[in-house]
Design an enzyme around this catalytic site. Structure first.
Site, PDB file in Angstrom:
ATOM      1  CG  ASP A   1     -49.926  24.793  -0.454  1.00  0.00           C
ATOM      2  OD1 ASP A   1     -50.716  25.055   0.463  1.00  0.00           O
ATOM      3  OD2 ASP A   1     -48.703  24.652  -0.277  1.00  0.00           O
TER       4      ASP A   1
ATOM      5  CG  ASP B   1     -46.583  24.141   6.435  1.00  0.00           C
ATOM      6  OD1 ASP B   1     -46.883  23.187   5.692  1.00  0.00           O
ATOM      7  OD2 ASP B   1     -46.606  25.327   6.057  1.00  0.00           O
TER       8      ASP B   1
HETATM    9  C1  GLA Z   1     -47.103  25.767   2.161  1.00  0.00           C
HETATM   10  C2  GLA Z   1     -47.214  24.268   2.366  1.00  0.00           C
HETATM   11  C3  GLA Z   1     -45.832  23.649   2.399  1.00  0.00           C
HETATM   12  C4  GLA Z   1     -45.094  23.976   1.119  1.00  0.00           C
HETATM   13  C5  GLA Z   1     -45.072  25.493   0.881  1.00  0.00           C
HETATM   14  C6  GLA Z   1     -44.537  25.826  -0.502  1.00  0.00           C
HETATM   15  O1  GLA Z   1     -46.530  26.377   3.269  1.00  0.00           O
HETATM   16  O2  GLA Z   1     -47.934  23.971   3.529  1.00  0.00           O
HETATM   17  O3  GLA Z   1     -45.901  22.255   2.582  1.00  0.00           O
HETATM   18  O4  GLA Z   1     -45.723  23.320   0.037  1.00  0.00           O
HETATM   19  O5  GLA Z   1     -46.364  26.058   0.986  1.00  0.00           O
HETATM   20  O6  GLA Z   1     -44.478  27.176  -0.738  1.00  0.00           O
END
Ligand code: GLA
Length: 752
Positions: free
Chosen positions: A492, A564
């Site tokens: 990430d 997301d």
């Molecule tokens: C980001 C990612 C999510 C999740 C969060 C965790 O927003 O896109 O899918 O993994 O971080 O903190």
């Protein structure tokens, strides 16, 4: 020595040293790249296109043609520089150069601009020599007086016709110079009018929005100044041109009709693509490093290589353009190319538990996930350091003892016993100020001495360009993968750059801005080294959703997280936009809870599954809340997905009905490469005034073969035959029996 030779002598010399030159230019050889030593024209021929450019009498390299295949014997004479329109509009300013330096009488967007230590900033590049090596062509150009060389590199994928272009700038002078602008390539479109530009833009939870607009005089700038690819614009473009048989007068090029020139940059740092229509209405597309805040000093002997700018051509609409690019990504870009493994059905804990992860909670979810046929269990954020919320822990990559007193092994063993493999979330490039790492190494972050360190999501960026930071990041990841049996990393990246200083450089401070390049190179090299050392590990590129999706990162990662936003209806347009540029093979999609957090919209489990089954299927719901009926539907649809996933992930995608512009309907179809299987997904937003669902016409089937239709979910109108020819399904079409709100149906077609 070459600089003392005339053009014809250069060419004769090049011909002597390049075996390919011995071939008659227009021979039937399988070789895609040819050079005609008489006309000085280079020609790239693939089954779907011809791309031609040549060296003109001024030793400049000039585009001649890019479009549908020309006949082998067609004449392509030495290009002539454009005629000056007047003394006020000189030819150098309007001639379509392959790679334009800033210098001379040039006012259009340059690809390269250099500042010399004596204050001189004029650069004029002339052809010196070239070399053809299989599907790779290198043309060496040089400034008319200074020892600055620019190699223009072309690679061709003959199967798809996608051409990759980049440049290598070499300083052979005796002094340091500074590159102030460095693009990879300029793509020049055929002279003409009535072109439309398509591009993808968006933001968090709303990525992949497609804009299509008429190209008018002036420049459209697509870019990221944020240090990474970004959600705001994606480094992809497509330019379409009207075709007389186009169906819509205002936007005449559709999915299957019209010419399309398209491309994408393979770079995950700040980038820019300029689409410029100049004063004679010619279109130039120039892309590469973003010149904003850019300066790259080159000491004598040093080089700078630009990222690859890939481009292709389709004569059958933007649907075919996407299919060409999908095939190219699968066979030429992805780390497991040319035959990447199918994406497993995954479970991800994020939406169920957020950072409140521990052994009992994850183990309970894993048991339920295994019951419905999930193949990979991924624990998301929260397992490390002092991570309770997003204020602490990033940088401290040890297992949180309170949450996992016996480490990760018991959970990983449990997941394996359930016949799934195990994946883990990491965010390697970041640090929370509240972390042991930051307390020990406050100098490791991007910052400008004495200035504020702005936080995004309460975190700062580690400066990956530093050797010690690179070593730290590689070592902790290597240790996690060595100590644990891990099949997958969700990598990430949840903020963008600010105050991008590199104080460590001290006396070398003229290299400050090289951070934009060196950071990304180190990112790629860490990924490459990890993959070599742990060849079974697969990696996902996530960046607050789809903030780091490009052909650069896709060389090192197996899949991406497009957004997301997991609302299954929003997702239809997000996924639709995504597929213009990127293959469903890399498009992860989760089934999450209803009502969805994004819009408070309620949908059925089946609707959510059908939306997610158009990519790499995952489940991200809190399974503790599911009913027996939910589990039963999920189990059936996951089993059905496994029978069609090869077609969905690696087949040919047809966007039959677009979900954009407020449409109540949308439909996609995927056809397997052998044309033996097709899958149709249909979605209804809302029925109105008793109108039936629009008839759906399949595409890409073998017209002569008999296909049997089987519903995976939903029904067809009663009079639909069970078996009919490909011609029938494509020409007569079929009627899904869909009414109501947020309804979906899916059908499988198989050759009998
Ligand atoms: C980001 C990612 C999510 C999740 C969060 C965790 O927003 O896109 O899918 O993994 O971080 O903190």
């Amino acid at each position: 020595m070459l600089k003392h030779l005339g053009l014809r002598q250069h060419l004769a010399l090049a011909a002597a040293i390049t075996t390919a030159l011995a071939l008659p230019v227009l021979s039937a050889s399988a070789q895609a790249i040819h050079f005609d030593a008489t006309t000085h024209v280079f020609r790239i021929d693939t089954p779907g296109e011809t791309y031609a450019f040549g060296v003109n009498a001024q030793s400049e390299i000039q585009t001649i043609y890019w479009g549908s295949p020309l006949a082998a014997a067609d004449p392509l004479p030495t290009p002539a520089a454009y005629r000056s329109l007047s003394g006020m509009e000189e030819s150098t300013n309007i001639t379509p150069y392959e790679y334009r330096a800033w210098g001379g009488l040039n006012f259009t967007e340059p690809a390269v601009k250099i500042n010399f230590p004596d204050g001189n900033r004029d650069l004029v590049l002339h052809y010196v020599s070239h070399k053809i090596d299989g599907d790779r062509l290198t043309i060496t150009t040089k400034d008319i007086s200074r020892e600055v060389f620019v190699d223009l590199i072309y690679t061709v994928d003959p199967a798809t016709g996608v051409i990759g272009r980049n440049s290598i700038i070499t300083n052979k002078t005796k002094e340091k110079l500074t590159i102030e602008q460095a693009a990879s390539a300029t793509w020049n479109l055929p002279h003409g009018t009535d072109y439309q530009l398509s591009y993808l833009s968006g933001r968090w939870a709303a990525e992949w929005q497609l804009t299509q607009e008429q190209i008018k005089d002036g420049t459209t700038v697509l870019e990221s100044r944020r240090g990474s690819t970004g959600q705001q614009n994606n480094p992809w473009f497509a330019i379409t041109r009207a075709n007389s048989s186009g169906p819509h007068p205002e936007f005449p090029t559709n999915e299957e009709v019209g010419q399309v020139w398209f491309g994408a940059l393979a770079w995950s740092g700040s980038w820019r693509i300029n689409v410029e229509r100049n004063q004679v209405h010619d279109i130039h597309v120039t892309g590469g490093y973003n010149p904003f805040d850019f300066a790259y000093p080159l000491a004598p002997g040093q080089k700078l290589e630009t990222p690859v700018f890939y481009a292709g051509y389709s004569s059958h609409g933007i649907g075919e353009a996407s299919r060409i690019f999908h095939r190219f990504e699968i066979s030429q870009i992805l780390p497991q190319k040319p035959t990447p493994k199918l994406r497993p059905v995954i479970y991800n804990s994020w939406e169920a538990t957020e950072m409140a992860v521990d052994y009992p909670g994850q183990a309970a979810l894993a048991e339920k996930a295994a019951r419905i046929g999930v193949e990979r269990f991924i624990m998301d954020d929260g397992w490390f350091g002092q991570r309770k919320d997003d204020h602490a822990g990033l940088g401290d990559w040890y297992v949180n003892q309170k949450k996992f007193p016996n480490g990760l092994k018991p959970l990983i063993d449990k997941v394996h016993a359930l016949n799934m493999d195990f994946g883990l979330w990491v965010e390697p490039e970041m640090v929370n100020p509240n972390s042991d790492l930051y307390r020990a190494h406050p100098d490791w972050v991007l910052n400008m001495t004495g200035r504020p360190r702005s936080e995004g999501r309460n975190q700062l960026m580690l400066n990956l360009a530093r050797k010690d930071v690179r070593a730290y990041v590689f070592n902790f990841l290597d240790k996690i993968l060595t100590d644990n049996d891990i099949a997958f990393l969700k990598w990430d990246y949840n903020r963008q750059w600010s105050e991008p200083g590199w104080p460590e450089l001290g006396p070398d401070s003229d290299k400050q801005k090289t951070v934009y390049v060196e950071y990304i190179r180190n990112l790629y090299s860490i990924l490459a080294e990890l993959r070599t050392k742990h060849p079974k590990v697969e990696i996902q590129s996530c960046s607050s959703g789809g903030g780091r999706v490009d052909l650069g990162i896709l060389g090192y990662t197996d899949e991406v997280w497009p957004s997301d936003n997991t609302d299954p209806f929003d997702r239809l347009s997000i996924q639709d936009g995504f597929t213009y540029a990127y293959t469903p093979q890399v498009m992860t999609a989760w089934v999450t809870d209803s009502p969805n957090w994004a819009n408070d919209r309620s949908t059925s489990v089946a609707y959510r599954f059908l939306s997610s089954m158009q990519g790499g299927l995952g489940v991200g719901a809190n399974l503790n809340k599911w009913t027996d009926a939910d589990f039963a539907t999920a189990k059936d649809l996951i089993a059905a997905y496994k029978t069609i996933r090869q077609t969905v992930q690696q087949g040919s995608l047809y966007r039959l009905i677009n979900p954009r512009n407020g449409s109540d309907h949308s439909a996609t179809e995927s056809v397997s490469t052998d044309l033996h299987q097709a899958v149709l997904f249909t979605f209804l937003k809302s029925s109105t005034q008793r109108y039936p669902y629009p008839r759906v016409y399949l595409k890409g089937l073998d017209p002569a073969k008999q296909y049997k239709v089987t519903p995976m979910y939903g029904t067809l109108k009663k009079d639909t035959p069970e078996t009919a020819s490909g011609a029938y399904w494509m020409n007569h079409g079929l009627d899904p029996d869909l009414t109501g709100d947020f309804k979906a149906a899916a059908f499988k077609f198989e050759v009998r």
